[in-house]
Motif scaffolding. Structure first.
Motif, mmCIF file in Angstrom:
data_model
loop_
_atom_site.group_PDB
_atom_site.id
_atom_site.type_symbol
_atom_site.label_atom_id
_atom_site.label_comp_id
_atom_site.label_asym_id
_atom_site.label_seq_id
_atom_site.Cartn_x
_atom_site.Cartn_y
_atom_site.Cartn_z
ATOM 1 N N TRP A 132 5.487 -25.620 -6.947
ATOM 2 C CA TRP A 132 5.696 -26.660 -5.946
ATOM 3 C C TRP A 132 6.200 -27.926 -6.626
ATOM 4 O O TRP A 132 5.897 -28.172 -7.801
ATOM 5 C CB TRP A 132 4.390 -27.022 -5.239
ATOM 6 C CG TRP A 132 3.798 -25.959 -4.390
ATOM 7 C CD1 TRP A 132 4.381 -24.786 -4.005
ATOM 8 C CD2 TRP A 132 2.488 -25.973 -3.815
ATOM 9 N NE1 TRP A 132 3.523 -24.067 -3.227
ATOM 10 C CE2 TRP A 132 2.351 -24.763 -3.091
ATOM 11 C CE3 TRP A 132 1.422 -26.864 -3.832
ATOM 12 C CZ2 TRP A 132 1.196 -24.438 -2.396
ATOM 13 C CZ3 TRP A 132 0.275 -26.548 -3.146
ATOM 14 C CH2 TRP A 132 0.158 -25.350 -2.426
ATOM 15 N N PRO A 133 6.934 -28.759 -5.908
ATOM 16 C CA PRO A 133 7.281 -30.070 -6.460
ATOM 17 C C PRO A 133 6.004 -30.887 -6.689
ATOM 18 O O PRO A 133 5.147 -30.957 -5.805
ATOM 19 C CB PRO A 133 8.148 -30.697 -5.361
ATOM 20 C CG PRO A 133 8.588 -29.565 -4.498
ATOM 21 C CD PRO A 133 7.503 -28.537 -4.565
ATOM 22 N N ILE A 134 5.864 -31.464 -7.873
ATOM 23 C CA ILE A 134 4.681 -32.293 -8.151
ATOM 24 C C ILE A 134 5.032 -33.730 -7.766
ATOM 25 O O ILE A 134 5.568 -34.498 -8.559
ATOM 26 C CB ILE A 134 4.256 -32.183 -9.626
ATOM 27 C CG1 ILE A 134 3.929 -30.725 -9.961
ATOM 28 C CG2 ILE A 134 3.028 -33.063 -9.901
ATOM 29 C CD1 ILE A 134 3.533 -30.499 -11.398
ATOM 30 N N GLU A 135 4.738 -34.048 -6.517
ATOM 31 C CA GLU A 135 5.076 -35.358 -5.989
ATOM 32 C C GLU A 135 3.801 -36.148 -5.725
ATOM 33 O O GLU A 135 2.746 -35.838 -6.266
ATOM 34 C CB GLU A 135 5.950 -35.189 -4.745
ATOM 35 C CG GLU A 135 7.279 -34.502 -5.075
ATOM 36 C CD GLU A 135 8.115 -34.216 -3.852
ATOM 37 O OE1 GLU A 135 7.554 -34.159 -2.737
ATOM 38 O OE2 GLU A 135 9.338 -34.036 -4.010
ATOM 39 N N HIS A 136 3.916 -37.163 -4.883
ATOM 40 C CA HIS A 136 2.836 -38.143 -4.736
ATOM 41 C C HIS A 136 1.478 -37.515 -4.428
ATOM 42 O O HIS A 136 0.499 -37.737 -5.142
ATOM 43 C CB HIS A 136 3.212 -39.139 -3.643
ATOM 44 C CG HIS A 136 2.118 -40.102 -3.302
ATOM 45 N ND1 HIS A 136 1.757 -41.136 -4.142
ATOM 46 C CD2 HIS A 136 1.288 -40.169 -2.218
ATOM 47 C CE1 HIS A 136 0.752 -41.811 -3.586
ATOM 48 N NE2 HIS A 136 0.455 -41.249 -2.433
ATOM 49 N N VAL A 137 1.397 -36.709 -3.382
ATOM 50 C CA VAL A 137 0.098 -36.214 -2.926
ATOM 51 C C VAL A 137 -0.478 -35.207 -3.910
ATOM 52 O O VAL A 137 -1.665 -35.254 -4.244
ATOM 53 C CB VAL A 137 0.216 -35.593 -1.520
ATOM 54 C CG1 VAL A 137 -1.106 -34.969 -1.097
ATOM 55 C CG2 VAL A 137 0.617 -36.669 -0.522
ATOM 56 N N LEU A 138 0.349 -34.286 -4.406
ATOM 57 C CA LEU A 138 -0.144 -33.300 -5.361
ATOM 58 C C LEU A 138 -0.570 -33.983 -6.661
ATOM 59 O O LEU A 138 -1.614 -33.646 -7.240
ATOM 60 C CB LEU A 138 0.922 -32.242 -5.636
ATOM 61 C CG LEU A 138 0.534 -31.122 -6.606
ATOM 62 C CD1 LEU A 138 -0.755 -30.438 -6.169
ATOM 63 C CD2 LEU A 138 1.661 -30.110 -6.721
ATOM 64 N N GLY A 139 0.217 -34.940 -7.127
ATOM 65 C CA GLY A 139 -0.169 -35.680 -8.334
ATOM 66 C C GLY A 139 -1.481 -36.416 -8.149
ATOM 67 O O GLY A 139 -2.332 -36.457 -9.043
ATOM 68 N N VAL A 163 -7.784 -28.598 -16.752
ATOM 69 C CA VAL A 163 -6.505 -28.370 -17.415
ATOM 70 C C VAL A 163 -5.565 -27.682 -16.433
ATOM 71 O O VAL A 163 -5.913 -26.648 -15.854
ATOM 72 C CB VAL A 163 -6.674 -27.495 -18.680
ATOM 73 C CG1 VAL A 163 -5.325 -27.214 -19.330
ATOM 74 C CG2 VAL A 163 -7.608 -28.180 -19.678
ATOM 75 N N VAL A 164 -4.390 -28.251 -16.232
ATOM 76 C CA VAL A 164 -3.473 -27.773 -15.200
ATOM 77 C C VAL A 164 -2.347 -26.957 -15.814
ATOM 78 O O VAL A 164 -1.791 -27.318 -16.858
ATOM 79 C CB VAL A 164 -2.890 -28.967 -14.415
ATOM 80 C CG1 VAL A 164 -1.841 -28.501 -13.414
ATOM 81 C CG2 VAL A 164 -4.005 -29.705 -13.686
ATOM 82 N N HIS A 165 -2.025 -25.846 -15.154
ATOM 83 C CA HIS A 165 -0.912 -24.988 -15.573
ATOM 84 C C HIS A 165 -0.024 -24.723 -14.372
ATOM 85 O O HIS A 165 -0.495 -24.293 -13.317
ATOM 86 C CB HIS A 165 -1.448 -23.659 -16.125
ATOM 87 C CG HIS A 165 -0.369 -22.660 -16.432
ATOM 88 N ND1 HIS A 165 0.488 -22.802 -17.489
ATOM 89 C CD2 HIS A 165 -0.010 -21.505 -15.808
ATOM 90 C CE1 HIS A 165 1.315 -21.778 -17.523
ATOM 91 N NE2 HIS A 165 1.038 -20.977 -16.510
ATOM 92 N N SER A 166 1.263 -24.983 -14.513
ATOM 93 C CA SER A 166 2.220 -24.725 -13.440
ATOM 94 C C SER A 166 2.863 -23.359 -13.633
ATOM 95 O O SER A 166 3.178 -22.961 -14.757
ATOM 96 C CB SER A 166 3.304 -25.808 -13.423
ATOM 97 O OG SER A 166 4.331 -25.458 -12.515
ATOM 98 N N SER A 167 3.060 -22.667 -12.533
ATOM 99 C CA SER A 167 3.679 -21.347 -12.602
ATOM 100 C C SER A 167 5.200 -21.415 -12.542
ATOM 101 O O SER A 167 5.860 -20.373 -12.497
ATOM 102 C CB SER A 167 3.169 -20.466 -11.451
ATOM 103 O OG SER A 167 3.551 -21.024 -10.205
ATOM 104 N N ALA A 168 5.755 -22.633 -12.519
ATOM 105 C CA ALA A 168 7.211 -22.766 -12.468
ATOM 106 C C ALA A 168 7.832 -22.089 -13.692
ATOM 107 O O ALA A 168 7.400 -22.319 -14.827
ATOM 108 C CB ALA A 168 7.602 -24.241 -12.420
#
Length: 326
Positions: free
Chosen positions: A70-77, A95-100
């Motif tokens: 997903w785009p990491i924008e205002h609300v997700l950040g 600890v965060v991991h993106s599946s992108a």
């Protein structure tokens, strides 16, 4: 540096150092001694070994957060920061991991980190969840979607958001549209929100909402606007998946020389900073993401500690910033 070095520096036993640095309960250690230990540890630059702590307690202090593409924008950040703070209050590291793509495969990641818990924003395949539990990961939770083999309801429900949007517009509009995002990965959020709009339309005897996919650019959004206005009867109010999509609808209206709400009312979701700067300022639904973060952290911690945990959705309050677009 080791705890033995800290003990010598502070003039206490290694056991006392361990009790103080690990904040072991039920130990009657004078406050002056505690301060002396912490000062000695600080002077020597001592930090407890995470590996040793994991061996002693049987688990690490890491909660692995899995982000979809997903785009990491205002609300997700904002949510990531709030989850980080909420877990920190319980002595856990988020600890965060993106599946992108081309991210490292998830299985390699959790095998190398051995987290105490895994918190996914959306569901993941059953074999993956089963393998995590078999490897000793105590908690596997999904905020949206479901964990295979577990409760069917998502922990964070999106349907109420669409319902709030629809009820607000239905006070003045008898035909509603829904502006759906053009990023397939967002279906886990968009579909329940659309379901909420559909449910309210059915309750109020309104026609099924007219659903159009709206890209984040004015020309494509203008095509959706023209289609809504060409319906018989015409769509006069649009629930947008989020504020970004709502702003695209406003841009589409402007491209056609039309205005909101005179030609088409629009309501978004999230109350991003740019919502109030739109022309016209955007009416939008907002939610208490800090409450969501704290409740999710509490559920993870309670599960780790073997306490009874609710299986119902996390409750968070919704509100509407009423501006000029609807």
């Amino acid at each position: 540096m080791t705890s033995a070095d800290v003990a010598r520096e502070a003039g206490v036993s290694r056991a006392t150092v361990s009790y103080v640095l690990n904040d072991t309960p039920h130990q009657k250690i004078p406050e002056a001694t505690r301060e002396r230990v912490w000062e000695a540890a600080d002077r020597l630059g001592y930090a407890p070994s995470a590996a040793a702590r994991a061996l002693r307690t049987g688990r690490s202090d890491i909660v692995l957060g899995l982000l979809p593409d997903w785009p990491i924008e205002h609300v997700l950040g904002q949510l990531i920061q709030q989850l980080t703070n909420a877990f920190a209050e319980h002595g856990l590291t988020f600890v965060v991991h993106s599946s992108a793509r081309p991210a490292r495969p998830l299985r390699e990641l959790w095998k190398s980190m051995t987290p105490a818990a895994v918190l996914a924003l959306q569901d993941f395949p059953e074999p993956e969840a089963r393998a995590m539990r078999a490897a000793g990961i105590e908690v596997v939770m999904a905020m949206h979607g479901t964990v295979p083999g577990e409760k069917p309801a998502p922990l964070v429900s999106e349907q109420p958001i669409g319902a709030v949007q629809a009820r607000h517009l239905a006070a003045a509009h008898r035909r509603l549209g829904y502006a759906y995002p053009d990023l397939p990965g967002l279906d886990v959020l968009a579909q329940p929100r659309l379901d909420g709009v559909r449910r309210v339309c059915a309750e109020l005897g309104l026609p099924e909402p007219d659903v159009r996919t709206v890209p984040l650019e004015a020309l494509g959004a203008a095509e959706a606007v023209k289609a809504w206005l060409a319906e018989a009867p015409a769509v006069t109010g649009v629930c947008a998946f989020n504020d970004d999509i709502a702003l695209a609808v406003l841009a589409g209206l402007g491209h056609l020389g039309l205005r909101a709400p005179q030609d088409l009312a629009v309501i978004g979701v999230d109350d991003i900073p740019h919502a109030s700067l739109a022309q016209p300022p955007l009416t939008t639904v907002f939610r208490d993401t800090n409450t969501i973060a704290r409740n999710m952290a509490r559920r993870v911690v309670d599960t780790l500690e073997g306490k009874a945990v609710s299986t119902g959705p996390v409750q968070d309050e919704l509100g509407i910033r009423i501006r000029q677009s609807a």
